[in-house]
Design an enzyme around this catalytic site. Structure first.
Site, PDB file in Angstrom:
ATOM      1  N   LYS A 130      24.612 -27.215  27.823  1.00 60.01           N
ATOM      2  CA  LYS A 130      25.609 -25.823  27.796  1.00 60.01           C
ATOM      3  C   LYS A 130      25.821 -25.123  28.966  1.00 60.01           C
ATOM      4  O   LYS A 130      24.883 -25.026  29.856  1.00 60.01           O
ATOM      5  CB  LYS A 130      25.144 -25.134  26.737  1.00 60.01           C
ATOM      6  CG  LYS A 130      25.407 -25.862  25.311  1.00 60.01           C
ATOM      7  CD  LYS A 130      25.141 -24.991  23.961  1.00 60.01           C
ATOM      8  CE  LYS A 130      25.511 -25.767  22.873  1.00 60.01           C
ATOM      9  NZ  LYS A 130      24.910 -25.193  21.466  1.00 60.01           N
ATOM     10  N   ARG A 168      18.505 -30.539  19.607  1.00 59.91           N
ATOM     11  CA  ARG A 168      19.841 -31.503  19.444  1.00 59.91           C
ATOM     12  C   ARG A 168      20.077 -31.685  20.963  1.00 59.91           C
ATOM     13  O   ARG A 168      20.605 -30.750  21.488  1.00 59.91           O
ATOM     14  CB  ARG A 168      20.892 -30.759  18.635  1.00 59.91           C
ATOM     15  CG  ARG A 168      22.080 -31.347  18.590  1.00 59.91           C
ATOM     16  CD  ARG A 168      23.334 -30.139  17.817  1.00 59.91           C
ATOM     17  NE  ARG A 168      24.588 -30.969  17.906  1.00 59.91           N
ATOM     18  CZ  ARG A 168      25.525 -30.859  18.682  1.00 59.91           C
ATOM     19  NH1 ARG A 168      25.094 -30.300  19.902  1.00 59.91           N
ATOM     20  NH2 ARG A 168      26.563 -31.604  18.585  1.00 59.91           N
TER      21      ARG A 168
HETATM   22  C1  7PJ Z   1      25.758 -27.038  18.480  1.00 65.25           C
HETATM   23  C2  7PJ Z   1      26.200 -27.642  17.191  1.00 65.25           C
HETATM   24  C3  7PJ Z   1      24.391 -26.495  18.354  1.00 65.25           C
HETATM   25  C4  7PJ Z   1      24.373 -27.022  16.146  1.00 65.25           C
HETATM   26  C5  7PJ Z   1      27.613 -28.008  19.106  1.00 65.25           C
HETATM   27  C6  7PJ Z   1      27.832 -28.766  22.206  1.00 65.25           C
HETATM   28  C7  7PJ Z   1      28.702 -28.054  21.149  1.00 65.25           C
HETATM   29  N1  7PJ Z   1      25.513 -27.802  16.030  1.00 65.25           N
HETATM   30  N2  7PJ Z   1      27.135 -28.303  17.662  1.00 65.25           N
HETATM   31  N3  7PJ Z   1      23.654 -26.467  17.136  1.00 65.25           N
HETATM   32  N4  7PJ Z   1      26.367 -27.402  19.582  1.00 65.25           N
HETATM   33  N5  7PJ Z   1      23.602 -27.236  14.902  1.00 65.25           N
HETATM   34  O1  7PJ Z   1      26.969 -29.634  21.806  1.00 65.25           O
HETATM   35  O2  7PJ Z   1      27.535 -28.361  23.306  1.00 65.25           O
HETATM   36  O3  7PJ Z   1      24.086 -25.804  19.153  1.00 65.25           O
HETATM   37  S1  7PJ Z   1      28.986 -28.539  19.711  1.00 65.25           S
END
Ligand code: 7PJ
Length: 276
Positions: A223, A257
């Protein structure tokens, strides 16, 4: 005492050690994969690679939520994600569906998804009912504003307390709607309507979120706040992302994640070996 297992449909995910969720973007405009995996077979190959590298879950997303991204039509999202969810679930993978849309939640769980990951914390009308009608786990994420505009000027009094109170409120609504506590995960939503300083405050306060007793998921991989700290472009943020994942796990995160599964799994193995 934090929950040590998560009910995900027919599966139980043991959370006595940190788990890795691999990110699978099935979008032509996603934040860091640039649509390289839009092709279904390539998406599946990438997912299989992440599983072989030690991913415990695969998070399938068909709508980019990066800052400024345009919304995706429901039919397009379904066409992108359902065949991928179906194929991975048939292969025995634990699949999470990253969506805000009730129809996509229902279809994905019918196709075998075991977790609903909603950056909107089931606030779209119908989303809570859709999740409650399944036995899937739910990941409730905090976001201030909406993806198109959220990074413009995020504002908080006490960011950690506001995020925690919001998430606990959503979890209580879930429980009232029939989603058992054992199915709920909370996520502070790094980068979703947060400045660098606010992300860092949230990271430091992660133990307060963990103290709610719900398992916590942290998604900090690649990010822009990591770019702001390191000066690196998105394609060069792997070491920063691994460090961020370890920092989250050190503060009690149960699931991270990530894009870089192999590197994160190695780092967590060393972490685990040292921590015992
Ligand atoms: C997240 C997500 C996060 C959860 C995205 C990216 C943007 N779902 N989906 N947590 N971020 N739960 O992956 O940079 O931080 S999309």
């Amino acid at each position: 005492m934090p929950t040590r297992a998560l009910r995900c449909g027919p599966h139980v995910l043991d959370l006595t050690r940190p788990r890795v969720m691999g990110i699978l973007n099935v979008t032509p405009d996603s934040f860091s994969d640039g649509g390289r995996f839009f092709d279904r077979e390539r998406a599946l190959d990438h997912a299989r690679r992440m599983l072989a590298d030690g991913a415990d879950l695969i998070d399938v997303g068909g709508e980019s939520t990066r800052p400024g991204a345009a919304p995706v039509d429901e039919a397009d999202e379904l066409a992108r994600v359902i065949p991928v969810v179906d194929a991975l679930a048939r292969e025995g993978a634990l699949v999470s569906i990253d969506t805000m849309k009730p129809a996509v939640m229902r279809a994905a769980v019918a196709a075998g998804a075991a977790m609903i990951n909603d950056v909107n914390a089931l606030q779209v009308p119908g989303a809570m009912d859709a999740a409650a009608s399944t036995a899937a786990a739910v990941c409730l994420m905090h976001m201030q504003g909406e993806p198109r505009t959220m990074q413009a000027a995020p504002q908080y009094g006490d960011v950690a307390a506001e995020v925690r109170d919001f998430l606990v409120g959503r979890a209580q609504s879930c429980e009232t709607s029939g989603i058992a506590r054992e199915r709920i995960v909370l996520d502070p939503g790094f980068g979703f309507g947060k400045t660098l300083a606010q992300n860092l405050l949230l990271a430091r306060a992660l133990p307060e979120l963990v103290a709610t007793g719900y398992p916590v998921l942290a998604g900090w991989s690649r990010k822009s706040s990591l770019g702001a700290i390191t000066g690196r472009d998105v394609d060069e943020r792997m070491p920063a992302s691994v460090a961020a994942a370890l920092a989250a796990v050190a503060r009690g995160a149960a699931i991270v994640r990530v894009h870089d599964v192999r590197e994160t799994v190695d780092a967590l193995r060393v972490w685990h070996a040292v921590e015992g």
